[in-house]
Write an enzyme that holds these catalytic residues in place. Structure first.
Site, short mmCIF file in Angstrom:
data_model
loop_
_atom_site.label_atom_id
_atom_site.label_comp_id
_atom_site.label_asym_id
_atom_site.label_seq_id
_atom_site.Cartn_x
_atom_site.Cartn_y
_atom_site.Cartn_z
N HIS A 82 -20.24 -1.01 7.91
CA HIS A 82 -21.52 -1.71 8.04
C HIS A 82 -21.60 -2.45 9.38
O HIS A 82 -21.06 -3.56 9.50
CB HIS A 82 -21.70 -2.70 6.88
CG HIS A 82 -21.95 -2.01 5.59
ND1 HIS A 82 -23.21 -1.66 5.16
CD2 HIS A 82 -21.10 -1.55 4.64
CE1 HIS A 82 -23.13 -1.03 4.01
NE2 HIS A 82 -21.86 -0.95 3.66
N CYS A 110 -23.22 3.99 5.88
CA CYS A 110 -22.59 4.07 4.56
C CYS A 110 -23.22 5.18 3.71
O CYS A 110 -23.08 6.34 4.03
CB CYS A 110 -22.63 2.71 3.89
SG CYS A 110 -21.46 2.58 2.54
N TYR A 111 -23.96 4.85 2.65
CA TYR A 111 -24.60 5.90 1.86
C TYR A 111 -25.47 6.77 2.77
O TYR A 111 -25.54 8.00 2.60
CB TYR A 111 -25.46 5.28 0.74
CG TYR A 111 -26.24 6.33 -0.05
CD1 TYR A 111 -25.63 7.05 -1.08
CD2 TYR A 111 -27.57 6.61 0.26
CE1 TYR A 111 -26.33 8.03 -1.77
CE2 TYR A 111 -28.27 7.59 -0.44
CZ TYR A 111 -27.65 8.29 -1.46
OH TYR A 111 -28.34 9.24 -2.14
N SER A 139 -48.50 -27.51 3.70
CA SER A 139 -47.64 -28.14 2.70
C SER A 139 -46.58 -28.99 3.39
O SER A 139 -45.92 -29.80 2.75
CB SER A 139 -46.95 -27.05 1.89
OG SER A 139 -46.06 -26.33 2.73
N GLY A 140 -46.43 -28.79 4.70
CA GLY A 140 -45.35 -29.48 5.39
C GLY A 140 -44.14 -28.57 5.55
O GLY A 140 -43.21 -28.86 6.27
N GLY A 141 -44.15 -27.43 4.84
CA GLY A 141 -43.05 -26.47 4.95
C GLY A 141 -43.16 -25.69 6.26
O GLY A 141 -44.19 -25.75 6.95
N VAL A 142 -42.08 -24.97 6.58
CA VAL A 142 -42.03 -24.26 7.86
C VAL A 142 -43.15 -23.24 8.00
O VAL A 142 -43.84 -23.19 9.02
CB VAL A 142 -40.69 -23.47 8.01
CG1 VAL A 142 -40.51 -22.98 9.42
CG2 VAL A 142 -39.52 -24.28 7.56
N ASP A 143 -43.34 -22.43 6.95
CA ASP A 143 -44.24 -21.28 7.10
C ASP A 143 -45.69 -21.70 7.35
O ASP A 143 -46.32 -21.24 8.30
CB ASP A 143 -44.17 -20.38 5.86
CG ASP A 143 -42.73 -20.00 5.55
OD1 ASP A 143 -41.89 -20.09 6.47
OD2 ASP A 143 -42.44 -19.63 4.40
N SER A 144 -46.21 -22.58 6.48
CA SER A 144 -47.61 -22.95 6.68
C SER A 144 -47.77 -23.73 7.98
O SER A 144 -48.79 -23.61 8.67
CB SER A 144 -48.15 -23.74 5.49
OG SER A 144 -47.49 -24.97 5.34
N LYS A 201 -37.85 -15.14 8.21
CA LYS A 201 -37.81 -16.61 8.31
C LYS A 201 -37.19 -17.09 9.63
O LYS A 201 -37.69 -18.02 10.26
CB LYS A 201 -36.98 -17.15 7.15
CG LYS A 201 -37.06 -18.63 6.96
CD LYS A 201 -38.21 -18.93 6.08
CE LYS A 201 -38.32 -20.37 5.70
NZ LYS A 201 -39.40 -20.56 4.75
N GLU A 247 -24.01 -3.99 10.53
CA GLU A 247 -24.93 -5.13 10.44
C GLU A 247 -24.27 -6.42 9.96
O GLU A 247 -24.85 -7.49 10.11
CB GLU A 247 -26.12 -4.77 9.54
CG GLU A 247 -25.82 -4.61 8.05
CD GLU A 247 -25.27 -3.23 7.65
OE1 GLU A 247 -24.80 -2.50 8.54
OE2 GLU A 247 -25.29 -2.90 6.46
N GLY A 274 -26.48 2.16 0.18
CA GLY A 274 -27.07 2.09 -1.16
C GLY A 274 -25.96 2.19 -2.19
O GLY A 274 -24.85 2.59 -1.86
#
Ligand code: XMP
Length: 515
Positions: A172, A84-85, A226-231, A371, A174, A57
């Site tokens: 870090h 870290c923090y 919509s053609g997008g990945v999520d939907s 995602k 990560e 943080g």
């Protein structure tokens, strides 16, 4: 086995890396959730996590408004890793000494491990680069802690409680620059917390199918595609669960890219056998957009018309009780107002979102996923790469890339230019690395010369940006060769264009889209 029965909680202290920590944990096949640093104790007990990670943080533990938590949490016997923090906070809770360093340490450092019997088992001394980003450091070990590692600049860079499974690292683990960071995290998750690596997308799919079936019963479900990945992934996953009880609605607003509407029909209807209602209403959108040049007005017109048409179509589907939304995990992380960069800044636009529509209950099958996990689910479900790796595309479509008035003629110029941009970006092997790459049609004409003729034609701007989440972005340093080919091809192949320019603005202060 329930893949959620083991989980890690990540306490968010406002680090820009909190979501990255979560993604690393998930990549280690362990389920985790991000919670605010002031997560109530009784909720923690209910969640019953296998382990806890305190994020970094932007604070100093001595700041009067620094986020803190009660020492109670350290007495539960649940393994804790402070980053870290998070480590400084642990030191502070156990009365160690944390001081402001004369010089902020930012960037690479070499980790010198003093004790490899625990968190650093099998640590390779020759790959000891770690990533630091801190202003404070521990100068005196907290009570009952031992040091596991140091660097040339800092005496205590990794610490451990002598009796309890409480650990802290100043660096870090990560971030990719910490060469053995993943290994250290995995050791904490698998060995110290005892988590089994069972969070896989195959197990997620199996469990989601069961959950969707149970929730939906014999009712009908609607999904706006919509053609997008999520939907798309949400639709295919739901279809796996309930088959023909699902109907997808696709509104072709006439503002899509070349061939996109056909592709959607082909993929969902023919390939996946999903019931698809196609509403080809491009002319309605174009009529409403006639003579409109203001970007916000364009957005509103398109958004309203979309909802109107969607509602018309949805009402025709008898007995529908659920509506799918492609909500992802970053949209639902409960963020507290620590003044850190991870505090969620909500995006101003969500055309395609369908709030409160026709009294349907919302079904969010991807609510737990990042995602990259959605893409893996898509892959696991056998979806085409073209959909899985599609770059984000705005709800108002090409209308906000035709600057000024949107006409069919101008849309055609943009579509043809856009095809070339995408073809060449893909040919150069850059498509997946780039967040978005596209063409914009400007409302200016400039003079050129083609053959012996003077021309007075349109300008196309290229935009290619890299971004983590669309909130900030930097322009991509595209190779000159790629720029040259794109420019030549657009000017030679797209009638009405005699000039191509490259947008070298970052966000902020610019935005990704031009409108
Ligand atoms: P900006 O232009 O604000 O865009 O930097 C950030 C990201 O959002 C996308 N975008 C939209 N998406 N409806 C959407 O669904 C919209 O109205 C909209 N406007 C921008 C943009 O493509 C980028 O990924």
């Amino acid at each position: 086995m329930d893949i959620h029965h083991q989980k890690i909680l990540i306490y968010d202290f406002g680090s820009q890396y909190t979501q990255l920590i979560a993604r690393c944990v998930r990549e280690s096949k362990v389920y985790c959730e991000i919670v605010p640093y002031n997560f109530p104790m009784e909720k923690l007990m209910q969640a019953n996590p296998q382990g806890i990670i305190f994020s970094g943080g932007p604070f100093s533990v001595y700041d009067p408004n620094a986020p803190r938590l009660s020492k109670e949490i350290t007495a539960l016997g649940i393994p804790i890793l402070g980053i870290c923090y998070g480590m400084q906070l642990i030191a502070h809770l156990f009365e160690g000494e944390v001081v402001r360093t004369p010089k902020r340490e930012y960037g690479k450092a070499e980790l010198l491990v003093d004790d490899d019997s625990d968190l650093f088992q099998g640590f390779k001394a020759e790959e000891n680069v770690v990533w630091m980003s801190h202003g404070d450091q521990i100068t005196e070990l907290p009570c009952k802690f031992t040091s596991l590692a140091h660097t040339a600049n800092a005496p205590y860079v990794a610490i451990k409680h002598q009796q309890m499974p409480i650990y802290g690292v100043q660096f870090h683990p990560e971030v990719v620059h910490t060469v053995q960071g993943r290994k250290i995290l995995q050791d904490f998750l698998h060995r110290i917390c005892g988590c089994s690596p069972n969070w896989t997308m195959a197990s997620f799919i199996t469990e989601s199918i069961r959950a969707i079936k149970k929730k939906v019963g014999d009712k009908r479900v609607i999904c706006g595609l919509s053609g997008g990945v999520d939907s798309s992934v949400a639709a295919v996953l739901t279809h796996e669960a309930i088959g023909d009880q699902l109907t997808c609605i696709f509104v072709d607003n006439g503002l899509l890219r070349e061939g996109e509407a056909d592709k959607i029909g082909e993929t969902f209807e023919k390939y996946f056998n999903i019931k698809l209602v196609k509403s080809c209403t491009g002319s309605r959108f174009l009529q409403k957009l006639a003579k409109v040049t203001d970007p916000e007005k364009k957005r509103k017109i398109i958004g309203n018309e979309f909802i109107y048409i969607f509602e018309e179509e949805a009402k025709k589907i008898q007995d529908a009780e659920f509506l799918i939304q492609g909500t992802l995990y970053p949209d639902v992380i409960e963020s507290v107002s620590v003044k850190g960069p991870s505090a969620t800044i909500k995006s101003h636009h969500n055309v395609g979102g369908l709030p409160d529509i026709v009294n349907l209950q919302i079904l969010e099958p991807l609510r737990e996923l990042f995602k990259d996990e959605v893409r893996l689910v898509g892959k696991e479900l056998g979806m085409p790469e073209e959909i899985i790796w599609r770059q984000p595309f705005p709800g108002p479509g090409l209308a906000i890339r035709v600057i000024g008035e949107v006409t069919e003629e101008r849309l055609q110029i943009l579509r043809k230019s856009d095809v070339i941009v995408l073809e060449e970006i893909k040919r150069a092997g850059l498509y997946r690395q780039i967040w978005q790459s596209f063409a914009v049609l400007l409302p200016v004409k400039t003079v050129g010369v083609m053959g012996d003729e003077r021309t007075y034609d349109n300008v196309v701007a290229l935009r290619a940006v890299n971004s983590m989440d669309g909130m900030t972005a930097d322009w991509v340093r595209l190779p000159y060769k790629v720029l040259e080919i794109i420019s030549n091809r657009i000017i030679n192949e797209v009638e009405g264009v005699n000039r191509v320019v490259y947008d070298i603005s970052s966000k902020p202060p610019s935005t990704i889209e031009w409108e």
